[in-house]
Design an enzyme around this catalytic site. Structure first.
Site, PDB file in Angstrom:
ATOM      1  N   HIS A 349      18.095 -41.975 -14.690  1.00 23.90           N
ATOM      2  CA  HIS A 349      18.816 -41.246 -13.898  1.00 23.90           C
ATOM      3  C   HIS A 349      19.544 -42.179 -12.885  1.00 23.90           C
ATOM      4  O   HIS A 349      20.235 -41.508 -12.059  1.00 23.90           O
ATOM      5  CB  HIS A 349      17.988 -40.434 -12.974  1.00 23.90           C
ATOM      6  CG  HIS A 349      16.929 -39.444 -13.680  1.00 23.90           C
ATOM      7  ND1 HIS A 349      17.445 -38.076 -13.580  1.00 23.90           N
ATOM      8  CD2 HIS A 349      16.010 -39.401 -14.255  1.00 23.90           C
ATOM      9  CE1 HIS A 349      16.689 -37.237 -14.096  1.00 23.90           C
ATOM     10  NE2 HIS A 349      15.513 -38.221 -14.446  1.00 23.90           N
ATOM     11  N   LYS A 536      22.919 -34.233   1.059  1.00 23.07           N
ATOM     12  CA  LYS A 536      22.190 -35.211  -0.115  1.00 23.07           C
ATOM     13  C   LYS A 536      21.348 -36.157   0.735  1.00 23.07           C
ATOM     14  O   LYS A 536      21.586 -36.617   1.616  1.00 23.07           O
ATOM     15  CB  LYS A 536      23.220 -35.718  -1.062  1.00 23.07           C
ATOM     16  CG  LYS A 536      24.474 -36.111  -0.256  1.00 23.07           C
ATOM     17  CD  LYS A 536      25.666 -36.594  -1.364  1.00 23.07           C
ATOM     18  CE  LYS A 536      26.460 -35.575  -1.709  1.00 23.07           C
ATOM     19  NZ  LYS A 536      26.150 -35.004  -3.201  1.00 23.07           N
ATOM     20  N   ARG A 537      20.591 -37.069  -0.137  1.00 22.07           N
ATOM     21  CA  ARG A 537      20.147 -38.345   0.286  1.00 22.07           C
ATOM     22  C   ARG A 537      21.159 -38.994   0.876  1.00 22.07           C
ATOM     23  O   ARG A 537      22.410 -39.297   0.392  1.00 22.07           O
ATOM     24  CB  ARG A 537      19.396 -38.870  -0.602  1.00 22.07           C
ATOM     25  CG  ARG A 537      18.067 -38.566  -1.179  1.00 22.07           C
ATOM     26  CD  ARG A 537      17.288 -38.404   0.299  1.00 22.07           C
ATOM     27  NE  ARG A 537      16.613 -39.389   0.526  1.00 22.07           N
ATOM     28  CZ  ARG A 537      15.274 -39.996   0.431  1.00 22.07           C
ATOM     29  NH1 ARG A 537      14.417 -39.177  -0.107  1.00 22.07           N
ATOM     30  NH2 ARG A 537      14.795 -41.234   0.924  1.00 22.07           N
ATOM     31  N   LYS A 542      26.723 -42.867  -1.944  1.00 16.78           N
ATOM     32  CA  LYS A 542      27.273 -41.554  -1.890  1.00 16.78           C
ATOM     33  C   LYS A 542      28.494 -41.552  -0.876  1.00 16.78           C
ATOM     34  O   LYS A 542      29.157 -40.508  -0.554  1.00 16.78           O
ATOM     35  CB  LYS A 542      25.974 -40.619  -1.538  1.00 16.78           C
ATOM     36  CG  LYS A 542      24.900 -40.482  -2.551  1.00 16.78           C
ATOM     37  CD  LYS A 542      23.920 -39.817  -2.175  1.00 16.78           C
ATOM     38  CE  LYS A 542      22.529 -39.699  -3.145  1.00 16.78           C
ATOM     39  NZ  LYS A 542      22.759 -38.804  -4.384  1.00 16.78           N
ATOM     40  N   THR A 644      23.659 -32.627  -8.638  1.00 16.09           N
ATOM     41  CA  THR A 644      23.135 -31.301  -8.890  1.00 16.09           C
ATOM     42  C   THR A 644      23.686 -30.515  -7.642  1.00 16.09           C
ATOM     43  O   THR A 644      23.872 -29.095  -8.042  1.00 16.09           O
ATOM     44  CB  THR A 644      21.624 -31.271  -9.032  1.00 16.09           C
ATOM     45  OG1 THR A 644      20.981 -32.044  -8.263  1.00 16.09           O
ATOM     46  CG2 THR A 644      21.316 -31.577 -10.746  1.00 16.09           C
ATOM     47  N   LYS A 648      25.500 -26.510  -7.371  1.00 15.22           N
ATOM     48  CA  LYS A 648      24.993 -25.257  -6.683  1.00 15.22           C
ATOM     49  C   LYS A 648      25.958 -24.714  -5.708  1.00 15.22           C
ATOM     50  O   LYS A 648      26.167 -23.503  -5.382  1.00 15.22           O
ATOM     51  CB  LYS A 648      23.673 -25.655  -5.734  1.00 15.22           C
ATOM     52  CG  LYS A 648      22.451 -26.118  -6.592  1.00 15.22           C
ATOM     53  CD  LYS A 648      21.477 -26.921  -5.592  1.00 15.22           C
ATOM     54  CE  LYS A 648      20.414 -27.626  -6.765  1.00 15.22           C
ATOM     55  NZ  LYS A 648      19.507 -28.543  -6.046  1.00 15.22           N
TER      56      LYS A 648
HETATM   57  C1  26V Z   1      16.582 -44.704  -6.254  1.00 13.43           C
HETATM   58  C2  26V Z   1      16.746 -45.738  -5.548  1.00 13.43           C
HETATM   59  C3  26V Z   1      15.631 -46.484  -4.874  1.00 13.43           C
HETATM   60  C4  26V Z   1      15.789 -47.900  -4.439  1.00 13.43           C
HETATM   61  C5  26V Z   1      16.868 -48.084  -3.652  1.00 13.43           C
HETATM   62  C6  26V Z   1      18.149 -47.820  -4.544  1.00 13.43           C
HETATM   63  C7  26V Z   1      18.105 -46.400  -5.170  1.00 13.43           C
HETATM   64  C8  26V Z   1      18.952 -46.009  -5.452  1.00 13.43           C
HETATM   65  C9  26V Z   1      19.098 -44.707  -6.423  1.00 13.43           C
HETATM   66  C10 26V Z   1      17.786 -44.297  -6.618  1.00 13.43           C
HETATM   67  C11 26V Z   1      17.929 -42.952  -7.621  1.00 13.43           C
HETATM   68  C12 26V Z   1      16.614 -42.785  -8.183  1.00 13.43           C
HETATM   69  C13 26V Z   1      16.803 -41.714  -9.262  1.00 13.43           C
HETATM   70  C14 26V Z   1      17.391 -40.518  -8.917  1.00 13.43           C
HETATM   71  O1  26V Z   1      17.112 -39.636  -8.071  1.00 13.43           O
HETATM   72  N1  26V Z   1      18.651 -40.233  -9.603  1.00 13.43           N
HETATM   73  C15 26V Z   1      19.245 -39.020  -9.158  1.00 13.43           C
HETATM   74  O2  26V Z   1      18.980 -38.224 -10.268  1.00 13.43           O
HETATM   75  C16 26V Z   1      19.664 -36.816 -10.137  1.00 13.43           C
HETATM   76  C17 26V Z   1      18.903 -35.976 -11.377  1.00 13.43           C
HETATM   77  O3  26V Z   1      19.182 -36.564 -12.730  1.00 13.43           O
HETATM   78  C18 26V Z   1      20.963 -36.875 -10.584  1.00 13.43           C
HETATM   79  O4  26V Z   1      21.604 -35.747 -10.222  1.00 13.43           O
HETATM   80  C19 26V Z   1      21.597 -37.943  -9.418  1.00 13.43           C
HETATM   81  O5  26V Z   1      22.832 -38.119  -9.578  1.00 13.43           O
HETATM   82  C20 26V Z   1      20.774 -39.205  -9.479  1.00 13.43           C
HETATM   83  O6  26V Z   1      21.092 -40.054  -8.119  1.00 13.43           O
END
Ligand code: 26V
Length: 798
Positions: A349, A536-537, A542, A644, A648
């Site tokens: 992801h 979003k987060r 982003k 996602t 929406k």
């Molecule tokens: C996690 C972390 C945690 C440590 C700090 C940096 C960092 C950066 C990104 C993430 C993302 C973790 C995985 C995630 O949530 N990915 C999201 O998954 C969605 C569903 O597939 C996708 O639509 C998003 O673009 C993607 O960011």
């Protein structure tokens, strides 16, 4: 499900009497909600039991979706809709003089997830049931979901979110008969048995009881009920002497206490590893047990079972499965390995390397001593196999599981499974070309794309009733059961009446949101303004900060020239920052202070408003998204795996303002270039900078007076109360060379924001664009995404 209004009213009253011993007139909205939920449970429980029996009898293949996050939000309305009872119940409540909305608002979001990844897992549960496939979820029952965000003096404050009370969640059922035991810590050594086979002997291991809580997942109007199994932890009575103090017990309870423990310290990281292993081991043990009830050979388990690894968090699965098959069930290594690889599949992801999990080998060995031995053996055989095949040493080194004293979880998932997928076309290409390139060269057949999707029913029929009714009027009701009928709307995109009607639909949603904004923030917003939304987060990639730069630019434009001709704009933000993510929290503070400055400056003539809505979550998204005119999807190209929320917004008629990143590209392919607003660098531009090392933000800053004035506003007192945050942002952009290239994209972004202004003035044209977006959004239904997973990865039958 056929239940008349009269029957429902009788059942509802009976439940209220039995369970709460109260009459409607005396009940609180929360009590009414509980009674309603329990009435529904009575309706679907027989279907749930029947499903279990059918699956046992027919011995169909089952996919298990292992995910450390599930983010369903509220379940009441989806359950009602999927049972076909939403209208009946709304009418019944009207008859009873009860306000349905007040009752539904008392349901706490089930927020066992951070953002996109968890929401996707929940969407997949809905779609698995809706498409009729046997697909079960496996996760953790956190006592506290994602923190509740409050904004105090502009700062994010995190509060615990206890989403269920002492009686548990109304939607769950505890299944004591399915308990399993999970072993952690201790020592393991190998001892030869009588036949000379080495068997592991555990010494001093901690044995914990895993207790499942099942949550029914209802399919849309198809009487199918799947299961989401969430594990809780308990101390087995026979072991209670090991935990004499409250503190000892708390340490165990901590395993399922919170989603994503703080991993900035060693203790938090250890807890996270325990969480991951706990849910994975408990899930796999259950799967093997229920498979064996069919009396089929264990080495053929992949014919009846698929295990999906959602991101790396459950990626210990291949090793744990090996441990179970070899140690506990006596399969040979080779047979077990074949079965494992055919059973497991993995979704990536993110390409951000900091999010690809790696565990310190020492920690891993300490927490999971036997699994560690197995990981070493997987790694040893992998290296030996490839070396024997003549693969170059650097390729082997780059892809092995254990290196630099770390366990690379993504590598374990890829080597131990038969499928690796990304979540949008561009993302999968980047995995193949870049992030996982060495793996792609070795195992091209494992790689495939599965573009994400959304549960269209929640974002239309539940979140946007007015839109749904309008769609019925123009294209009939078939779209409610088969979303592809939405395409019929393409015939009306030029119809002036349709444009006017759907404009009113959007105004209705905007009025609803405006009311909420006023009630929660005191800010008044005009319905004639463009509602420009980024929810979003909060993360640097982003680029919420790019949005902020543009707002400051508009602020200066208006200060210079209060007569500036612009359509009034309301910028709406919603975003949680990870508790330890300093920069992200600073951006939140800056947005809030900027909002204070702008919203209270009367010289701006109400042309500009900024709103930060606290505690962004699924239920708030249901209010915000339908009200948006503009959907901000402005991540640095290549960084957002899919996104996602973009889907929406599209489905509810917002115009996407986007970089060519993630699924934005596929949205553009669906609506055509004229119906989306694209700007900025693409992935090749970004990679070119990486290759040439030629990005220099200070140069851009010094040569662009408009931009310089905007950036200086962070440090020259323009925005009050942001001394340290403003400095941090300035340094990120200038001193630390702007990692996400905001400065290079600034001019292009400003330009397309002007385009948005122009487009919005022509209502007919704007509404045409909006209708094209709605009409072609069927492409992103998660029902279809799940069909692809089921056919191409899990090999399920209907
Ligand atoms: C996690 C972390 C945690 C440590 C700090 C940096 C960092 C950066 C990104 C993430 C993302 C973790 C995985 C995630 O949530 N990915 C999201 O998954 C969605 C569903 O597939 C996708 O639509 C998003 O673009 C993607 O960011």
């Amino acid at each position: 499900m056929q239940v008349t209004k009269e029957q429902f009213i009788r059942d509802f009253k009976d439940t209220l009497h039995e369970e709460q011993q109260i009459k409607i007139i005396d009940a609180t909205p929360r009590e009414l909600f509980i009674a309603l939920a329990k009435t529904l449970r009575k309706y679907y429980t027989p279907l749930w039991l029947e499903r279990r029996r059918d699956l046992e009898k027919e011995q169909k293949k089952i996919a298990y979706y292992f995910s450390i996050e599930f983010l369903p939000g509220r379940m009441l309305e989806t359950n009602l809709l999927n049972l076909g009872l939403l209208e009946t119940v709304k009418e019944a409540f009207a008859d009873l003089d009860l306000d349905f909305d007040t009752i539904k608002e008392t349901e706490h979001d089930m927020a066992l997830g951070n953002g996109g990844l968890g929401r996707l897992a929940a969407a997949f549960m809905d779609s698995l049931a809706t498409t009729g496939y046997a697909g079960f979820g496996n996760g953790l029952r956190y006592r506290y979901g994602l923190f509740k965000q409050r904004i105090v003096d502009g700062y994010q404050v995190e509060l615990p979110d206890p989403w269920f009370d002492s009686t548990g969640s109304v939607w769950e059922t505890r299944k004591d008969h399915d308990n399993v035991y999970v072993k952690l810590y201790g020592d393991v050594y190998l001892q030869a048995d009588d036949a000379g086979n080495l068997t592991p002997v555990y010494q001093g291991a901690q044995i914990l009881r895993a207790v499942p809580y099942d949550v029914a997942q209802l399919g849309f109007e198809n009487d199918t009920v799947n299961n989401l199994r969430l594990w809780d932890v308990e101390i087995p009575e026979e072991d209670e002497l090991r935990y004499p103090t409250i503190a000892d017990r708390r340490r165990i309870e901590d395993i399922t206490a919170v989603l994503y423990p703080d991993d900035s310290n060693a203790q938090g990281r250890e807890l996270r590893l325990v969480q991951e292993y706990f849910m994975t081991s408990a899930g796999l043990q259950t799967i093997i047990r229920s498979y064996l009830k069919m009396n089929l050979p264990l080495e053929d388990i992949y014919q009846k079972v698929a295990v999906h690894i959602n991101d790396t968090h459950p990626a210990v699965a291949p090793a744990e499965f090996m441990r179970l098959l070899v140690d506990e069930y006596g399969l040979s290594w080779d047979k077990a390995w074949q079965a494992t690889v055919k059973t497991m599949s993995y979704t990536n992801h993110t390409i951000l390397s900091e999010a690809l999990e790696k565990w310190d080998a020492g920690l891993f060995k300490y927490v999971l001593p036997r699994v560690y031995q197995i990981v070493l053996e997987i790694d040893r055989r992998y290296v030996a196999d490839l070396a024997a095949k003549g693969v170059a040493p650097d390729v082997i080194e780059a892809t092995r599981v254990v290196k630099d004293n770390q366990i690379h979880m993504a590598h374990l998932a890829i080597i131990g499974g038969h499928s690796v997928n990304g979540v949008a076309k561009l993302h999968t290409e980047l995995l193949k070309e870049d992030t996982l390139h060495a793996f792609y060269q070795l195992f091209p057949e494992k790689f495939n794309n599965k573009t994400n999707g959304i549960v269209q029913r929640r974002w239309t029929q539940i979140a946007d009733e007015a839109l749904s009714n309008e769609l019925d009027k123009w294209i009939g009701k078939e779209w409610r059961t088969d979303i592809h009928h939405l395409r019929k709307l393409n015939a009306f995109v030029d119809d002036e009446q349709a444009q006017a009607d759907f404009y009113q639909v959007k105004q209705t949603a905007k009025a609803r949101l405006a009311k909420y904004i006023f009630e929660t923030t005191g800010v008044e917003v005009s319905l004639d303004a463009i509602f420009d939304v980024q929810v979003k987060r909060l993360h640097a990639y982003k680029r919420q900060l790019l949005n902020v730069l543009h707002i400051i630019k508009l602020y200066w434009d208006l200060k210079d020239n209060p007569e500036k001709d612009m359509v009034p704009r309301v910028f709406i933000f919603g975003a949680k920052a990870a508790p330890g993510y300093h920069f992200a929290k600073s951006v939140i503070k800056v947005i809030n202070e900027l909002a204070n400055l702008i919203n209270n400056d009367e010289t701006l003539g109400g042309k500009l408003k900024v709103v930060f809505l606290e505690n962004y979550r699924v239920s708030l998204a249901e209010l915000i998204i339908p009200a948006a005119n503009v959907s901000e999807q402005i991540s640095l190209a290549s960084k957002e795996a899919s996104g996602t929320s973009n889907m929406k917004f599209m489905m509810t008629g917002a115009i996407t303002l986007a970089t060519l990143d993630g699924a934005n590209i596929e949205i553009k392919d669906e609506v055509g270039e004229d119906n989306i607003v694209i700007f900025g660098m693409d992935k090749d531009d970004v990679y070119e900078h990486y290759q040439k090392h030629d990005y220099y933000s200070r140069g851009i800053y010094e040569n662009n007076p408009t931009l310089k004035r905007v950036i200086d506003s962070f440090v020259n007192g323009t925005i009050p109360n942001i001394q340290s945050e403003g400095m941090e942002i300035y340094e990120t952009l200038i001193t630390h060379n702007d990692e996400y290239f905001l400065l290079e994209d600034f001019d292009a972004y400003v330009k397309v924001q002007e385009t948005i202004d122009k487009l919005y003035r022509n209502r007919s044209h704007w509404m045409k664009m909006s209708l094209v977006n709605i009409a072609n959004s069927d492409k992103f239904t998660s029902d279809d995404t799940i069909e692809e997973y089921a056919r191409e990865i899990w090999h399920l039958e209907k």
